[in-house]
Each structure stands twice: as C-alpha cells, then as structure tokens.
Design an enzyme around this catalytic site. Sequence first.
Site, PDB file in Angstrom:
ATOM      1  N   TRP A  36      68.597  -0.924 -20.428  1.00 43.31           N
ATOM      2  CA  TRP A  36      69.319  -0.265 -21.539  1.00 43.31           C
ATOM      3  C   TRP A  36      70.744   0.090 -21.156  1.00 43.31           C
ATOM      4  O   TRP A  36      70.997   0.539 -20.028  1.00 43.31           O
ATOM      5  CB  TRP A  36      68.576   1.025 -21.884  1.00 43.31           C
ATOM      6  CG  TRP A  36      69.361   2.042 -22.650  1.00 43.31           C
ATOM      7  CD1 TRP A  36      70.323   2.877 -22.141  1.00 43.31           C
ATOM      8  CD2 TRP A  36      69.269   2.345 -24.045  1.00 43.31           C
ATOM      9  NE1 TRP A  36      70.829   3.681 -23.142  1.00 43.31           N
ATOM     10  CE2 TRP A  36      70.192   3.377 -24.320  1.00 43.31           C
ATOM     11  CE3 TRP A  36      68.483   1.853 -25.096  1.00 43.31           C
ATOM     12  CZ2 TRP A  36      70.368   3.919 -25.598  1.00 43.31           C
ATOM     13  CZ3 TRP A  36      68.643   2.401 -26.361  1.00 43.31           C
ATOM     14  CH2 TRP A  36      69.580   3.418 -26.597  1.00 43.31           C
ATOM     15  N   ASP A  39      77.047   4.189 -24.025  1.00 40.65           N
ATOM     16  CA  ASP A  39      78.514   4.319 -24.041  1.00 40.65           C
ATOM     17  C   ASP A  39      79.284   3.571 -22.957  1.00 40.65           C
ATOM     18  O   ASP A  39      78.897   3.587 -21.784  1.00 40.65           O
ATOM     19  CB  ASP A  39      78.919   5.785 -23.828  1.00 40.65           C
ATOM     20  CG  ASP A  39      78.170   6.749 -24.692  1.00 40.65           C
ATOM     21  OD1 ASP A  39      77.341   6.339 -25.502  1.00 40.65           O
ATOM     22  OD2 ASP A  39      78.426   7.957 -24.541  1.00 40.65           O
ATOM     23  N   GLN A  55      76.932   3.719 -19.546  1.00 40.70           N
ATOM     24  CA  GLN A  55      75.706   4.495 -19.456  1.00 40.70           C
ATOM     25  C   GLN A  55      74.549   3.510 -19.313  1.00 40.70           C
ATOM     26  O   GLN A  55      74.407   2.589 -20.123  1.00 40.70           O
ATOM     27  CB  GLN A  55      75.533   5.344 -20.731  1.00 40.70           C
ATOM     28  CG  GLN A  55      76.546   6.464 -20.832  1.00 40.70           C
ATOM     29  CD  GLN A  55      76.209   7.607 -19.889  1.00 40.70           C
ATOM     30  OE1 GLN A  55      75.361   8.433 -20.189  1.00 40.70           O
ATOM     31  NE2 GLN A  55      76.859   7.648 -18.744  1.00 40.70           N
TER      32      GLN A  55
HETATM   33  C1  FRU Z   1      77.069   9.508 -26.687  1.00 35.65           C
HETATM   34  C2  FRU Z   1      76.294  10.282 -25.648  1.00 35.65           C
HETATM   35  C3  FRU Z   1      77.249  11.121 -24.846  1.00 35.65           C
HETATM   36  C4  FRU Z   1      76.499  11.313 -23.558  1.00 35.65           C
HETATM   37  C5  FRU Z   1      75.786  10.003 -23.400  1.00 35.65           C
HETATM   38  C6  FRU Z   1      74.443  10.104 -22.768  1.00 35.65           C
HETATM   39  O1  FRU Z   1      76.480   8.337 -27.076  1.00 35.65           O
HETATM   40  O2  FRU Z   1      75.303  11.074 -26.262  1.00 35.65           O
HETATM   41  O3  FRU Z   1      77.627  12.318 -25.454  1.00 35.65           O
HETATM   42  O4  FRU Z   1      77.360  11.581 -22.496  1.00 35.65           O
HETATM   43  O5  FRU Z   1      75.662   9.450 -24.692  1.00 35.65           O
HETATM   44  O6  FRU Z   1      73.930   8.864 -22.437  1.00 35.65           O
END
Ligand code: FRU
Length: 496
Positions: A36, A39, A55
């Site tokens: 997965w 961001d 992420q």
């Molecule tokens: C946005 C978010 C951010 C956070 C991240 C966690 O999509 O919720 O605020 O840092 O994803 O994965």
Amino acid sequence: MISEKLQQARDFEARYMPFIPDSERPLFHVTGGIGWINDPNGFSLYKGEYHLFYQYHPYSIQWGPMHWGHMKSRDLIRWERLPVALAPDMSYDQNGCFSGSAVEMPDGRQLIMYTGVHRQRRADGVLEEHQTQCIAVGDGVNYEKYEGNPVLAGADIPAGNSTLDFRDPKLWQEPDGTYRAVVGNRTADGSGAVLMFKSADGFHWDFVTVVDACRNEYGRMWECPDFFPLDGKQVLIVSPQEMLALGLELHAGYGNIALLGTWENERFTREKVQSLDYGIDFYAAQTLQAADGRRIMIAWMQNWTNSNCQPRGVRIFGQMTLPRELSIRDGRLIQNPVRELENYHGHRVAYSDVLVTGETNMEGISGRVLDMTVTVRPAGGTYHAFRLNVAKDGEHVTSIRYKPEMNTIRVDRSRCGIRYDVVHVREFLVRPRNGKIKLRLVMDRNSLELFVNDGEQAASFIVYTPEDADSISFQAENGAVLLDVEKYDLEFDKEG
Ligand code: FRU
C-alpha cells in the site's frame, strides 16, 4: 544505523517485489514497491535529482503502520526505486512515520521532517494517538533519526489546539538560509488550521503564526499543507477532511483546495479558494521548486473513501499523479503535466476539422498509455453534448461529456470495471473560449488525468479497466461538432 524494523521492510521488498511483474504497474506514475501507498512525502531536489518519498505499508494492500518508501528521478517521469527510508522504530513514532517533507542542507545532507505518531491510553481507557514533528537526516539513501526528537510537540502549539491532530510538516529554506515549515493542526473549535514554524538550523523550531484557519468552512481538519509564492501571489494548499459540497466547485468528503492570497509581514490574506482537482482520485498534494524555478506538484491519485475498494488480486495499491507544473492565470491556479512528458512522445496521429455527428472512431486513435488533445467546437449550429469515450470495449467505457449549454464536463467511470457502489461520476464547470473547449488527456494503463483549456481544470481518475479495452470514440449528441485531435503514444524504451 539501520534498525531491525527498517531492515525487515527492506528485506520484505527485496524478497517479494520481484514477483510483481511490470505489467501490473503504470509505466510512468509512481507506485510502491509492494503493498500500500498513500501521500507523497519529501518531494524535493537533492544533489540535482528529484526525490519522492511516500507513505508506505509494504506488508499488505491496506493502510498500516507507516513507513517511508523512496524513489528518485532525473526528469520526474522515469523513477528509480531506492531502499525503504524510514520505519516506525522509535518510541515517539512507533505507530507510524506520517507525512512530511525534505530539503537539501547547505552541508550536503538531506533533512527530513515528518510526523511521529505514538498511541497512549488515557486513565479512562481511551486510546489516543499523539502526533509530534520529528527530524531525520541522511545522504539520499540512509537516514538517521535526530537524537533530539521530537522537535515540535504540544508545548509548541497555541493553547487549546490538539496534539492528536498535529501533522504533515512541509518545510523549505528561505533565501537567508533559515528554515520555515507549515504544519496541519486542529484548533479548539474542532476544525483545521495551518501553523507556521521557523528554525535557524533545521533542528530547533519556534512557532511563528497561524497562517490560516478553516473555522469549519472548508471541511474540518486540514491535512498536508503547503505554502509557496507563485506568479506574484501566495498559495496555500490543504487537504480538508469532511468537506461539505459547494456547488460544482467542491465535492463532499476528502478534498484538496488551493487558497490564493498575499503574504506580507508574516500575515496571509486569503483572496480566493478553488478546488485543486475536479476528479475523484486526488489527495495530499505536495510541491517542490525545480532548479529552473518551476513550482511542481504531485499528489496521491486515490481517495480515502474508496481506498478499500480494491480490485481482487492486486499486489500494489495506490499511485501518484503525474507531476504538474503550476502557474497562475486570470487569478486561477493552473496545472499542466510537466513538460518533460513530451520527451516521451512517440508515434503521433493527428486530425483537424473532423466533422462528427453521432459516434465515430478515428483510424490510429486508441490506446491506454497516451497523451491526447482534443479541441471541440460547434460545426455551425448547436449541439447538445460532446462525448469522448475511452478505455472502451463491448463491456467497458469511461466517458468525458461536455455540455455547451451548461458549461459542464461530466466524467463517468461507472462502467470502467470497478464493481463497487462508490462515487463514479464527477461534474464541474468549465469556461469555453469562443465556443471552443480543449481537453488534454494523459492515460497510463489504469489512470486518466484530464486537463481542460490548458490547465484551467485538472481532474484525476483511477479506472480499473482490463488493458485490452483500448478503443476511443468521439460522439456528438443532437448536433455536430468539429474536432482537432492530436494523439501521441508515450514510449519509454527510448531515452528521455
Ligand atoms: C493524509 C494523511 C496524513 C497523514 C498520513 C498518514 O492522507 O492522513 O494526514 O500524515 O495520511 O498515512
């Protein structure tokens, strides 16, 4: 030092990634190694190359304890995968290394600022997720977390604001060598705000001001802020959660908006608000400034609400948009694909002044990896609608339908192949010029990015359609249109 958790993630990638054939990936959009992604993080220039982190939860195709995956590129189109950069391996980030950003330091190191998340149970049993800002420093491959972490925590934010929602620092360096960062935060009224901090060395930070606050007007919590000057204006980008729809400009749920204004004497004056992308799949946009001065934005090409609606059998989930060049024209934020994409233009097919009544195909116009521009104008009289049908076969189609009378474009992917009862249609207002509308469409297997009238609107969609559904048709409803069409295949076997 590489922690056990980081090594484990790197080993996992190395072991299982080779089982994912290239055919399961888009050709030029960033995806995770395996599992997965959400961001984009740390989108920045480092030693002359573009770096993009993201992420990452390699272990499944669902969101989980966040790591940072990592890629780099010379031209924003072709990306090279680097080892996983961060793992949630410290007490202050044990539940996730959330979103953040990166800059190159004068001493040649790369400075990362990210949100460390740790859960704590309150005396009454409620589990809370605390968020602080943390630093890691590295050489473009390996990163060391700073021993002074966290560098920003509850004591650094205005009284009454919440440390449960304090995340996504975007940092940059000022011309005088000092650093600034904006961070999303939830205020006492439960809605979002963007806080600004400053630092002389990148490690010690002080609160400066609240740049802007939502006051429950544009959603609730504001995630992933970015803040930069552009063409004489100052732009604040945020990703609001829980938005209410506003006409055809803002849709309900997770959105991405740009607030245009001025920034003088540490004060942001908001003048205008617009949607950043009018499609379904766009969130958490982040920008960088290229060496030639261009402001370039990239975003997660997905929406949280339908992020559990995954086709059976996928082994990677989530991808980024194409990087887009930003500018301001007539008071609007404009976005177009980075010009580097043109280096990959291959076979060209073009037609001009084609009269279309009913539905027609054009010889040589088909495909799922392409860059195509269609200019539509009336053929004398009126017409009810023009429809561009893509990723089409007997069973599937995604359509882009322009209605001149209403000045709307409606994209409908409900027959693209996604078999979930979620939003599949978006409609938005456009501004024809002398009766003409220009649609540029960039497709990369299972995505479609639409740019209207040279970037006045952008709209991004994931279309999980079998790849052999590659037919494209042009359709005039109740009348006739004249079309100019120019299509390039995108070819990646030649050097960019
Ligand atoms: C946005 C978010 C951010 C956070 C991240 C966690 O999509 O919720 O605020 O840092 O994803 O994965």
